[in-house]
Write an enzyme that holds these catalytic residues in place. Structure first.
Site, short mmCIF file in Angstrom:
data_model
loop_
_atom_site.label_atom_id
_atom_site.label_comp_id
_atom_site.label_asym_id
_atom_site.label_seq_id
_atom_site.Cartn_x
_atom_site.Cartn_y
_atom_site.Cartn_z
N ASN A 136 0.78 -1.23 0.00
CA ASN A 136 0.00 0.00 0.00
C ASN A 136 0.81 1.29 0.00
O ASN A 136 0.39 2.26 -0.58
CB ASN A 136 -0.95 0.01 1.20
CG ASN A 136 -1.99 1.08 1.07
OD1 ASN A 136 -2.68 1.14 0.07
ND2 ASN A 136 -2.09 1.94 2.07
N ASN A 187 0.32 2.68 6.00
CA ASN A 187 0.27 3.91 5.23
C ASN A 187 1.50 4.78 5.49
O ASN A 187 2.61 4.27 5.44
CB ASN A 187 -1.06 4.63 5.48
CG ASN A 187 -1.90 4.67 4.22
OD1 ASN A 187 -1.36 4.93 3.15
ND2 ASN A 187 -3.18 4.43 4.33
N ASP A 240 -3.79 9.11 6.29
CA ASP A 240 -3.30 8.36 5.13
C ASP A 240 -1.81 8.61 4.92
O ASP A 240 -0.97 7.98 5.53
CB ASP A 240 -4.17 8.73 3.91
CG ASP A 240 -3.99 7.77 2.75
OD1 ASP A 240 -2.91 7.21 2.60
OD2 ASP A 240 -4.94 7.60 1.97
#
Ligand SMILES: *[C@@H]1O[C@H](CO)[C@@H](O)[C@H](O)[C@H]1NC(C)=O
Ligand SMILES: *[C@@H]1O[C@H](CO)[C@@H](O)[C@H](O)[C@H]1NC(C)=O
Ligand SMILES: *[C@@H]1O[C@H](CO)[C@@H](O)[C@H](O)[C@H]1NC(C)=O
Ligand SMILES: *[C@@H]1O[C@H](CO)[C@@H](O)[C@H](O)[C@H]1NC(C)=O
Length: 341
Positions: A136, A187, A240
């Site tokens: 990710n 993240n 994020d």
């Protein structure tokens, strides 16, 4: 050339910033004169990274499976379609024309000019045995190691909890080393300027966290909370992406809230907050010739027709000027002789 930058006057930004009722935020919005956005929309922009030596900005469109490069000075823009699954990471490689890219659950070295599969050379796979997991977010540390993590299977905006891990990767074998497990959506990553602290976001942990960081041994310890998202925002808001400025303050994007927040990690205080005219702010980096442009990627993922109409700039890349500080050059991935791998 289809890429143009559009400027918006300060008044629009001021209108977009809502007063903060619950906590004390020092706005410097009077200095925040303009932002620009690219007249290009991405389904899910992510992983913006600035290569200071070449003046290139890279980012990905995760869902379109595209890697983008913009030469800032000439505005020359290139796109490469990967067609191999979700692309969430791009990173320059030291002494190489190749880029490190994260596709599905694996890292590859990518050539711009080679067609099809021959453009990708396999480096490492993560979370093997969990085929729905996706790599990710990743960044390079000061020694050029890759640090990055995974998320579990996603349905709509929901990700299954506790299926991912945070890894580091280093030469000569580039075997992923688990640094933290479990995580849910691995993240933002940033290191303190003196390299003794790793700041980290597992979005579903709803915290900005810190670890003591041993650069030589690639070892993290003493996990602690820098900021608890629940103390400030509703439970649909998650943290994020992350970057750091030259004062050692960290900047994060808040998904589903459209905000960028600057935090003093030593006092654990929010010191500035900016609202963009979109809700899905994904990640950010410092860039530009003076490293003083704050570049923010955004998304249109799972937005319905009404939301898209209300947020015509969803998916754009925003470039914020006059933020009163600037960044530091990011590190590149070190992979010796990458051009001949
Ligand atoms: C973006 O550029 C295209 C092609 O140049 C143009 O038709 C369109 O109106 C522009 N969109 C905005 C929002 O300015
Ligand atoms: C690789 O890049 C580093 C940092 O830019 C530079 O100092 C070094 O000379 C380069 N090495 C080679 C072999 O080009
Ligand atoms: C390194 O930087 C961090 C973050 O600003 C700070 O908390 C820490 O005290 C610094 N360590 C040293 C040894 O200066
Ligand atoms: C679009 O999504 C918003 C936010 O979830 C919701 O309130 C709205 O009803 C939806 N509209 C349509 C037309 O589905």
């Amino acid at each position: 050339m289809f890429l143009q930058l559009w400027s918006i006057a300060a008044i629009y930004i001021l209108y977009c910033i809502k007063p903060a009722a619950l906590y004390d935020v020092k706005y410097i919005s009077e200095n925040f004169n303009t932002f620009e956005y690219m007249n290009l929309s991405f389904s899910h922009g992510e992983s913006p990274v600035w290569d200071h030596a070449s003046g290139m900005l890279y980012w990905v469109d995760a869902l379109q499976q595209d890697v983008h490069a913009l030469h800032y000075a000439s505005q020359k823009h290139k796109v490469k379609h990967i067609n191999y699954g979700e692309v969430n990471i791009v990173m320059p490689v030291q002494n190489s024309s190749r880029l490190l890219v994260g596709v599905r659950n694996a890292l590859f070295l990518m050539d711009w000019d080679k067609p099809g599969d021959s453009a990708l050379r396999f480096v490492a796979a993560f979370d093997q045995g969990l085929p729905d997991n996706i790599l990710n977010e990743g960044r390079a540390d000061a020694l050029g190691r890759f640090w990055g993590g995974t998320k579990g299977r996603q349905h709509g905006n929901n990700v299954i909890h506790d299926k991912g891990s945070l890894y580091s990767l280093e030469p000569p074998h580039f075997v992923p080393r688990v640094q933290l497990k479990p995580v849910s959506i691995s993240n933002g990553l940033a290191w303190s300027l003196n390299n003794t602290i790793l700041y980290y976001i597992d979005s579903l942990a709803r915290k900005i966290e810190a670890f003591d960081f041993d650069l030589e041994k690639a070892h993290i310890s003493k996990r602690r909370t820098i900021l608890d998202i629940d103390e400030y925002w509703d439970d649909d808001v998650i943290a994020d992406g992350m970057t750091i400025d030259e004062a050692g303050f960290i900047w994060i994007t808040l998904m589903f809230h459209g905000c960028i927040v600057r935090i003093n990690p030593d006092t654990r205080q929010i010191v500035e907050r900016y609202k963009l005219p979109v809700t899905l702010t994904t990640s950010l980096t410092w860039g530009g010739p003076r490293l003083d442009d704050l570049i923010v990627t955004t998304s249109r993922r799972n937005m319905n027709a009404t939301q898209l109409k209300e947020q015509p700039l969803a998916g754009a890349i925003f470039i914020l000027h006059n933020m009163g500080t600037k960044g530091v050059p990011s590190y590149k991935f070190v992979f010796s002789n990458a051009d001949n791998y």
